[in-house]
Structure formats: structure tokens, C-alpha cells
Design a protein around this motif. Sequence first.
Motif, PDB file in Angstrom:
ATOM      1  N   ILE A 237      -8.379  -2.077  -5.133  1.00  0.00           N
ATOM      2  CA  ILE A 237      -7.191  -2.076  -5.475  1.00  0.00           C
ATOM      3  C   ILE A 237      -5.725  -2.177  -4.817  1.00  0.00           C
ATOM      4  N   PHE A 238      -6.372  -0.361  -5.414  1.00  0.00           N
ATOM      5  CA  PHE A 238      -5.234   0.152  -5.386  1.00  0.00           C
ATOM      6  C   PHE A 238      -4.734   1.153  -4.364  1.00  0.00           C
ATOM      7  N   PHE A 239      -6.006   1.289  -3.451  1.00  0.00           N
ATOM      8  CA  PHE A 239      -5.817   2.042  -1.987  1.00  0.00           C
ATOM      9  C   PHE A 239      -5.376   0.581  -1.372  1.00  0.00           C
ATOM     10  N   LYS A 240      -5.021  -0.763  -1.619  1.00  0.00           N
ATOM     11  CA  LYS A 240      -5.586  -1.185   0.031  1.00  0.00           C
ATOM     12  C   LYS A 240      -4.128  -2.073  -0.335  1.00  0.00           C
ATOM     13  N   ASN A 241      -3.487  -1.967  -1.870  1.00  0.00           N
ATOM     14  CA  ASN A 241      -2.431  -2.806  -1.725  1.00  0.00           C
ATOM     15  C   ASN A 241      -1.051  -2.254  -1.618  1.00  0.00           C
ATOM     16  N   GLY A 242      -0.212  -2.936  -1.117  1.00  0.00           N
ATOM     17  CA  GLY A 242       1.355  -2.659  -1.622  1.00  0.00           C
ATOM     18  C   GLY A 242       1.487  -2.457  -2.952  1.00  0.00           C
TER      19      GLY A 242
ATOM     20  N   GLU B  70      -1.264  -5.466 -12.387  1.00  0.00           N
ATOM     21  CA  GLU B  70      -2.829  -5.190 -12.001  1.00  0.00           C
ATOM     22  C   GLU B  70      -3.370  -5.167 -10.180  1.00  0.00           C
ATOM     23  N   TYR B  71      -2.465  -5.384  -9.911  1.00  0.00           N
ATOM     24  CA  TYR B  71      -2.148  -5.906  -8.157  1.00  0.00           C
ATOM     25  C   TYR B  71      -1.242  -4.668  -7.162  1.00  0.00           C
ATOM     26  N   ALA B  72      -1.047  -3.911  -8.331  1.00  0.00           N
ATOM     27  CA  ALA B  72       0.148  -2.763  -7.493  1.00  0.00           C
ATOM     28  C   ALA B  72      -1.055  -1.503  -6.869  1.00  0.00           C
ATOM     29  N   GLY B  73      -0.314  -1.806  -5.793  1.00  0.00           N
ATOM     30  CA  GLY B  73      -1.464  -0.313  -4.832  1.00  0.00           C
ATOM     31  C   GLY B  73      -0.434   0.739  -3.944  1.00  0.00           C
ATOM     32  N   ILE B  74      -0.726   1.578  -3.408  1.00  0.00           N
ATOM     33  CA  ILE B  74      -0.201   2.850  -3.064  1.00  0.00           C
ATOM     34  C   ILE B  74       0.063   2.042  -1.317  1.00  0.00           C
ATOM     35  N   PHE B  75      -0.794   1.510  -0.778  1.00  0.00           N
ATOM     36  CA  PHE B  75      -1.032   1.618   0.410  1.00  0.00           C
ATOM     37  C   PHE B  75       0.183   1.470   0.976  1.00  0.00           C
ATOM     38  N   SER B  76       0.830   1.060   0.987  1.00  0.00           N
ATOM     39  CA  SER B  76       2.535   0.720   1.785  1.00  0.00           C
ATOM     40  C   SER B  76       3.134   2.346   1.495  1.00  0.00           C
ATOM     41  N   ALA B  77       3.045   2.538   0.673  1.00  0.00           N
ATOM     42  CA  ALA B  77       3.480   4.354   0.938  1.00  0.00           C
ATOM     43  C   ALA B  77       2.967   5.117   1.596  1.00  0.00           C
ATOM     44  N   VAL B  78       2.080   4.862   0.911  1.00  0.00           N
ATOM     45  CA  VAL B  78       1.159   6.324   2.218  1.00  0.00           C
ATOM     46  C   VAL B  78       1.493   5.333   3.809  1.00  0.00           C
ATOM     47  N   VAL B  79       0.996   4.448   4.094  1.00  0.00           N
ATOM     48  CA  VAL B  79       1.737   4.025   5.963  1.00  0.00           C
ATOM     49  C   VAL B  79       3.135   4.735   5.951  1.00  0.00           C
ATOM     50  N   GLY B  80       4.259   4.363   4.884  1.00  0.00           N
ATOM     51  CA  GLY B  80       5.081   4.729   5.010  1.00  0.00           C
ATOM     52  C   GLY B  80       5.566   6.107   5.311  1.00  0.00           C
TER      53      GLY B  80
ATOM     54  N   PHE C 228      11.464  -2.295  -3.889  1.00  0.00           N
ATOM     55  CA  PHE C 228      10.378  -2.707  -3.399  1.00  0.00           C
ATOM     56  C   PHE C 228       9.794  -2.771  -2.320  1.00  0.00           C
ATOM     57  N   ILE C 229       8.561  -2.053  -1.824  1.00  0.00           N
ATOM     58  CA  ILE C 229       8.321  -2.535  -0.775  1.00  0.00           C
ATOM     59  C   ILE C 229       6.674  -2.871  -1.013  1.00  0.00           C
ATOM     60  N   PRO C 230       6.927  -4.516  -0.601  1.00  0.00           N
ATOM     61  CA  PRO C 230       5.450  -4.897  -0.969  1.00  0.00           C
ATOM     62  C   PRO C 230       4.467  -4.844   0.096  1.00  0.00           C
ATOM     63  N   ASP C 231       4.909  -4.902   1.726  1.00  0.00           N
ATOM     64  CA  ASP C 231       4.389  -4.420   2.917  1.00  0.00           C
ATOM     65  C   ASP C 231       4.461  -3.644   3.531  1.00  0.00           C
ATOM     66  N   ALA C 232       3.046  -3.278   4.093  1.00  0.00           N
ATOM     67  CA  ALA C 232       3.304  -1.980   4.952  1.00  0.00           C
ATOM     68  C   ALA C 232       4.134  -2.111   6.022  1.00  0.00           C
ATOM     69  N   PRO C 233       4.934  -1.615   6.255  1.00  0.00           N
ATOM     70  CA  PRO C 233       5.493  -0.867   7.337  1.00  0.00           C
ATOM     71  C   PRO C 233       4.890  -0.710   8.641  1.00  0.00           C
ATOM     72  N   THR C 234       4.811  -1.689   9.786  1.00  0.00           N
ATOM     73  CA  THR C 234       4.187  -1.634  11.145  1.00  0.00           C
ATOM     74  C   THR C 234       5.035  -0.885  12.138  1.00  0.00           C
ATOM     75  N   MET C 235       6.318   0.017  12.403  1.00  0.00           N
ATOM     76  CA  MET C 235       7.455   0.037  12.678  1.00  0.00           C
ATOM     77  C   MET C 235       8.462   1.080  12.104  1.00  0.00           C
ATOM     78  N   VAL C 236       8.943   2.031  12.842  1.00  0.00           N
ATOM     79  CA  VAL C 236       9.116   3.246  12.429  1.00  0.00           C
ATOM     80  C   VAL C 236      11.453   2.695  11.553  1.00  0.00           C
ATOM     81  N   THR C 237      11.111   1.212  12.283  1.00  0.00           N
ATOM     82  CA  THR C 237      12.427   1.168  12.073  1.00  0.00           C
ATOM     83  C   THR C 237      12.197   0.194  10.663  1.00  0.00           C
TER      84      THR C 237
END
Length: 254
Positions: free
Chosen positions: A20-25, A31-41, A191-200
Motif C-alpha cells: 500500500i505504501f508504494f501504490k497509494n498516494g 494506514e492507507y497513506a503512500g508515497i506513489f503520488s510523490a514519486v510521480v511528482g 495534501f495531494i492524494p492523486d498522482a499527477p498525469t501532466m506537469v501543470t
Amino acid sequence: MVIVDELYSQGLIEKKFNAIFFKNGDSKIPEYAGIFSAVVGSILTLIITMLVAFPIGVMTAIYLEEFAGDNKFTRFIEININNLAAIPSILFGLLGLAIFINLFGMPRSSPLLTLALMTLPIIIVSSRAALRAVPDSIRQAGYGLGLNKIQVTRDHVLPLAFPGILTGSIIGLAQAMGETAPLIIIGMIAFIPDAPTMVTQAATVMPAQLFTWAGMPEGMYIEKTAAGILVLLTILISLNAIAIYLRKKLEVKW
């Protein structure tokens, strides 16, 4: 620790890989907090940083080292480059806040050119050092064969200096990835729960995410912060290892 051992012996908890840590934002529930959105950003931020800083930095270094004469204009540029390399990173954050956000109206969570400007002096200085390390006999041999200055620089000097240029650029990229102060100024502590898909789009990066978790009152975010630090250190060490590997490999090739 005793309570954990008792729960483990009763089968109420189990030890397994925390996917969950690597798949969630990020999440308000620890318990459900992850680092995925930060990695994509972070990846999108570094792509923009390199697309802007690398060509400008290398071309500037080539111009100053191979083509520019010793005059007031070039001395002015060199002084400013050296000054920019010594400026604290938080001042680049203030520059990004004033220009990119307030003047151009870019989203607060899009650093875009801020880290590129901070990385630019590092790339220029390292690239000039790599070009300066190329023996002058290489240039003289090219001139002796009838090549002009552009051909000598493009076909002989630049390939020999490229390992050093690449190493300095990757190290500058790793430094930009670990910076937090300019990102705090331009508003990426959010607080950014979702991973971005564009740089803007609104995004956060790994150092900013770790800063946010470290200030959370819930105790479970302590483990999240520690795990995120390990991930960030692994990436930074990997980038430095890649830089060393590429330098050695290219030096052998050329």
C-alpha cells in the motif's frame, strides 16, 4: 514491543511487504497513506528540470569555455554564475514564487522552472570543468587537419568532455531531487492524494511529502516518514552510482 509480540502470537497481526505504501498516494488515514503520488511528482519535476537546465547549461559552458573571449560581458556572466551557485536554495524558491506563480500565474504546486534555475549553475560549472580538462593538443590537432572551431568542439572536445558533463548533470539532478526549502516557498507542501498525469497539474515531491508527514500528530506517520526517507536515500544513491558508472563506461569508450 511486548504488545506487538502478543498480537503476533495470537494471529491478529502479520508481517508482510507493505504494498500500500508504494501504490497509494497521501491519505488522511495513516494506514492507507503512500508515497506513489510523490514519486510521480518527483519524476515529472526532474524531467522538466533536465529538459530546461541540461541543454542551456551545456551550451552556456561551451560558449564560455570555447568561443567567448575575455571581455567585460563574459566576466559579468561568469561572476553571476558563480554567485548563483553559492545562493541558498530558499532564495530560488522566492524567485519562483515571485516570477512563475505571481507573475505568470502557474499553479502553486507546479515548480516547473524553479529547480531548473537552481540546477543550472551546477551544470554550467561542472561542464566547464570537463571541457577545460580536455587536453589542448586535441584542439590543435583538429586545427592542424583544417577543421574550424565548431567542428573541433563538436566532434572532438565535446565527446571527450561528455562523461564529466553527464556526471555533473546527474549529481545536480540528485541535489535538486533532495531540495525541500524552495518547494516549501512555492507551495508544494500540500495534501495531494492523486498522482499527477501532466506537469501543470497539482503535485508534490518526495522531500515535501516527508516534511508533511513529519509534522503530522498521528504516531503512525513516523514509520511512514522513516520509510520515505529510505526510499529517497535509495534513489539518491542510485543516481550517484549511475553517474559514476556512466562516467567510467564513457571514459573507456572515448
